[in-house]
Design an enzyme around this catalytic site. Structure first.
Site, PDB file in Angstrom:
ATOM      1  CD  GLU A  14      36.228  16.907  36.222  1.00 41.19           C
ATOM      2  OE1 GLU A  14      36.710  17.583  37.151  1.00 41.19           O
ATOM      3  OE2 GLU A  14      36.272  17.280  35.030  1.00 41.19           O
ATOM      4  CE  LYS A  23      41.558  20.384  37.942  1.00 41.17           C
ATOM      5  NZ  LYS A  23      41.181  20.491  36.571  1.00 41.17           N
TER       6      LYS A  23
END
Ligand SMILES: NC(=O)C1=CN([C@@H]2O[C@H](COP(=O)(O)OP(=O)(O)OC[C@H]3O[C@@H](n4cnc5c(N)ncnc54)[C@H](O)[C@@H]3O)[C@@H](O)[C@H]2O)C=CC1
Ligand SMILES: O=C(CO)[C@H](O)[C@H](O)COP(=O)(O)O
Length: 299
Positions: free
Chosen positions: A176, A169
């Site tokens: 991102e 993550k």
């Protein structure tokens, strides 16, 4: 199955609703009493403390933590420690630093699953993408819960041992940052270039069949539609940054070059000087789009 959920904010509440919707029982606690009352109205059993939540769950406890990363996770685990044993399972669904998760997995009596969660509050309807680290048996045991919280069976998987879920993550968030930055730069050039363009229309056209179509690009389209072609009063200031910093630190340690992710992080830090960059104002608005994070506005 019966699941205890601690932390009923933007993300935790979605976990509660989706698990209830799938027909499971949910016991909830948050330091904010109103959030507990709201979740109870939606069908969860309210608890008045972490101890009360543990008591209500009975002998085999399955508990999902969705509190802010850092001290709140340790505080919740400290309170749970006296009542946890090896048959219990604790999931940390927040954005914890992976090395903290390895430490917590080693020091907790329960099986510990570090679960990277992507999709943000905007993903409530579709379900999340879940990247899980920790013991296989605990992951297998919680598959019905992961099926409910994720988009479905394909929306989650076990990445590997303790820490691997939050590690994946962390890298996801670095990606991102870079994607947001590159969309921001492209639209900044279009906004300041030689044609008078409707940026919502550009984004919409790109989203229909273009190589660079994506959910973030759909959120660009939404941002132009809701804020206007010039992003209105969205300030040139991008908050956040912890997960991207960890990604860059890890890349340096592993000697893996990640110049785009680093540059995106640097742009965020640079934005705090308030010098009016369009790309950063768009990135800030996109954080609202997927994460419902506050958008700093110009005076
Ligand atoms: N918002 C987003 O887009 C995403 C957030 N995350 C992560 O999920 C976690 C939760 O995020 P959000 O729901 O957005 O935060 P939030 O701030 O909306 O909710 C956090 C909740 O935890 C409660 N809380 C804090 N300390 C507590 C404690 N000691 N005991 C019980 N409750 C406590 C707060 O009262 C609040 O209701 C964070 O680690 C965040 O980084 C992960 C993916 C996406
Ligand atoms: O994990 C997330 C999305 O995937 C959260 O929205 C996170 O807060 C984003 O990171 P930052 O706050 O540094 O922008």
């Amino acid at each position: 199955m019966e699941l205890g959920v601690i932390g009923l904010g933007r993300m935790g509440r979605i976990v509660v609703d989706r698990v209830l919707e799938a027909g499971h029982e949910v016991v909830v606690f948050d330091i904010d009493e109103e959030s507990v009352a709201d979740a109870a109205d939606a069908g969860a059993r309210p608890a008045s403390s972490i101890g009360d939540l543990a008591e209500k769950l009975g002998p085999e406890k399955r508990i999902w933590l969705m509190v802010p990363a850092g001290d709140p996770v340790d505080a919740a685990l400290d309170e749970l420690a006296p009542v946890l044993d090896g048959d219990d399972i604790v999931v940390d669904g927040g954005n914890s630093y992976f090395e903290d998760s390895v430490r917590r997995a080693e020091s907790t009596d329960a099986a510990y699953l570090d679960c990277g969660t992507s999709g943000g509050p905007a993903g409530a309807e579709l379900g999340f993408s879940l990247m899980v680290g920790g013991p296989q048996w605990a992951y297998d045991e919680l598959v019905p819960v992961f099926d409910a919280v994720a988009t479905g069976p394909d929306g989650h998987d076990r990445m590997g041992p303790a820490g691997s879920g939050h590690y994946v993550k962390m890298v996801h968030n670095g990606v991102e940052y870079a994607l947001m930055q590159t969309y921001g730069e492209g639209f900044e050039l279009l906004a300041n270039g030689r044609y008078d363009l409707d940026l919502e229309s550009v984004a919409n056209t790109w989203n229909n069949g273009a190589v660079i179509r994506s959910w973030l690009l759909e959120l660009c389209e939404e941002a132009f539609r809701e804020e206007g072609n010039d992003l209105g009063d969205v300030a040139d200031r991008v908050e956040g940054g912890s997960t991207g910093t960890w990604t860059v630190q890890e890349a340096l340690e592993q000697e893996v070059p990640v110049p785009l992710i680093y540059q995106s992080l640097a742009e965020r830090f640079g934005s705090r000087a308030d010098d009016g960059r369009f790309s950063r104002r768009l990135a800030s608005r996109l954080r609202y789009g997927f994460g419902r994070h506050d958008v700093p506005r110009r005076e």
